[in-house]
Design a protein around this motif. Structure first.
Motif, PDB file in Angstrom:
ATOM      1  N   PHE A 110       0.830  -1.214   0.000  1.00 59.52           N
ATOM      2  CA  PHE A 110       0.000   0.000   0.000  1.00 59.52           C
ATOM      3  C   PHE A 110       0.860   1.257   0.000  1.00 59.52           C
ATOM      4  N   LEU A 111       1.882   1.303   0.856  1.00 68.05           N
ATOM      5  CA  LEU A 111       2.725   2.488   0.961  1.00 68.05           C
ATOM      6  C   LEU A 111       3.474   2.759  -0.340  1.00 68.05           C
ATOM      7  N   ALA A 114       1.102   4.094  -2.953  1.00 65.92           N
ATOM      8  CA  ALA A 114       0.750   5.489  -2.696  1.00 65.92           C
ATOM      9  C   ALA A 114       1.877   6.435  -3.101  1.00 65.92           C
ATOM     10  N   TYR A 124      -0.716  13.560  -8.612  1.00 63.62           N
ATOM     11  CA  TYR A 124       0.157  12.912  -7.629  1.00 63.62           C
ATOM     12  C   TYR A 124      -0.062  13.408  -6.202  1.00 63.62           C
ATOM     13  N   GLN A 127      -3.201  12.198  -4.790  1.00 65.84           N
ATOM     14  CA  GLN A 127      -3.056  10.778  -4.455  1.00 65.84           C
ATOM     15  C   GLN A 127      -2.351  10.608  -3.113  1.00 65.84           C
ATOM     16  N   LEU A 128      -1.280  11.381  -2.907  1.00 64.75           N
ATOM     17  CA  LEU A 128      -0.539  11.308  -1.648  1.00 64.75           C
ATOM     18  C   LEU A 128      -1.436  11.656  -0.462  1.00 64.75           C
ATOM     19  N   ARG A 130      -4.761  11.612  -0.211  1.00 56.47           N
ATOM     20  CA  ARG A 130      -5.826  10.634   0.022  1.00 56.47           C
ATOM     21  C   ARG A 130      -5.282   9.380   0.700  1.00 56.47           C
ATOM     22  N   ALA A 131      -4.124   8.912   0.233  1.00 56.74           N
ATOM     23  CA  ALA A 131      -3.519   7.719   0.839  1.00 56.74           C
ATOM     24  C   ALA A 131      -3.078   8.013   2.266  1.00 56.74           C
ATOM     25  N   ASN A 132      -2.627   9.240   2.492  1.00 58.13           N
ATOM     26  CA  ASN A 132      -2.160   9.620   3.821  1.00 58.13           C
ATOM     27  C   ASN A 132      -3.297   9.633   4.840  1.00 58.13           C
ATOM     28  N   LYS A 134      -5.337   7.380   5.143  1.00 55.26           N
ATOM     29  CA  LYS A 134      -5.433   5.989   5.595  1.00 55.26           C
ATOM     30  C   LYS A 134      -4.192   5.567   6.370  1.00 55.26           C
ATOM     31  N   VAL A 138       2.603   7.738   4.825  1.00 55.24           N
ATOM     32  CA  VAL A 138       2.776   8.019   3.396  1.00 55.24           C
ATOM     33  C   VAL A 138       3.539   9.319   3.210  1.00 55.24           C
ATOM     34  N   LYS A 142       7.456  10.311   2.112  1.00 53.51           N
ATOM     35  CA  LYS A 142       7.639  11.236   0.990  1.00 53.51           C
ATOM     36  C   LYS A 142       8.466  12.443   1.411  1.00 53.51           C
TER      37      LYS A 142
END
Length: 216
Positions: A110-111, A114, A124, A127-128, A130-132, A134, A138, A142
């Protein structure tokens, strides 16, 4: 106070992996950590960064930054592998993903997903974020990646360097600050990590941008 991030040598040896608080790992953790360091060393063995340094050193450097801010084994593994899917060879990426599903936990998958830039790079940072929402690591990984890039930015041309620095002080830090709001009031340790990384990124980026402006 968050630990100061310093440059360290990176040698792919068991001694390096076990240094500091890495001792006391289970056989499973040690095997996963060693495997995650072997992957970029092998896959990027013939690649150089714009600085002229071996590419895999960047991957291991990001993992080392994550270790120094008390990231766990999963976080360190994901940091080592954060660039593995960004390849022009689609078949190679499929093979890497298949191997990762076998050897690494779902959270690593997953990480890395992301952290991988989509085909439409304009999406991008969204995306970062939204994933963060969860998994707050993330953006931490980054930021570790961005911090090391800032420290080795000498390999960029002036124009590219300026664009990168302006992006860092603009949309990149905006995204990180939004991510910070997500952990505020929930996890004081993560908040400390966010604040430490954001501060160092700001300082480094502003310093490098000032150097460029003096040359113009």
């Amino acid at each position: 106070m968050i630990k100061k991030f310093v440059e360290v040598p990176f040698t792919f040896t068991l001694q390096e992996v076990l240094r500091g608080h890495q001792t006391g790992l289970s056989n499973e953790e040690l095997g996963m950590l060693m495997r995650s360091k072997h992957v970029p060393v092998w896959h990027h063995r013939a690649e150089l960064r714009a600085t002229g340094d071996p590419y895999h050193e960047h991957c291991l450097a990001v993992a080392e930054i994550v270790r120094r801010i008390d990231g766990g084994i999963i976080e360190q593994v994901a940091a080592s592998l954060h660039d593995e899917w960004e390849r022009p060879d689609g078949e190679a990426v499929k093979k890497i993903k298949k191997e990762m599903r076998i050897f690494f936990p779902k959270r690593v998958f997953f990480l890395v997903a992301a952290l991988t830039k989509p085909k439409n790079e304009d999406q991008y940072f969204r995306q970062l974020y939204r994933a963060n929402c969860k998994d707050s690591w993330v953006l931490i990984i980054k930021m570790a990646d961005r911090l090391h890039n800032l420290r080795t930015i000498r390999g960029f041309g002036i124009k590219r360097r300026r664009q990168y620095l302006e992006e860092t002080l603009g949309i990149f830090l905006e995204t990180c600050l939004r991510g910070r709001e997500w952990v505020f009031g929930h996890d004081s340790k993560l908040l400390e990590i966010y604040d430490g990384l954001i501060k160092q990124i700001q300082v480094n980026a502003k310093s490098e941008l000032a150097k460029i402006k003096r040359k113009l």
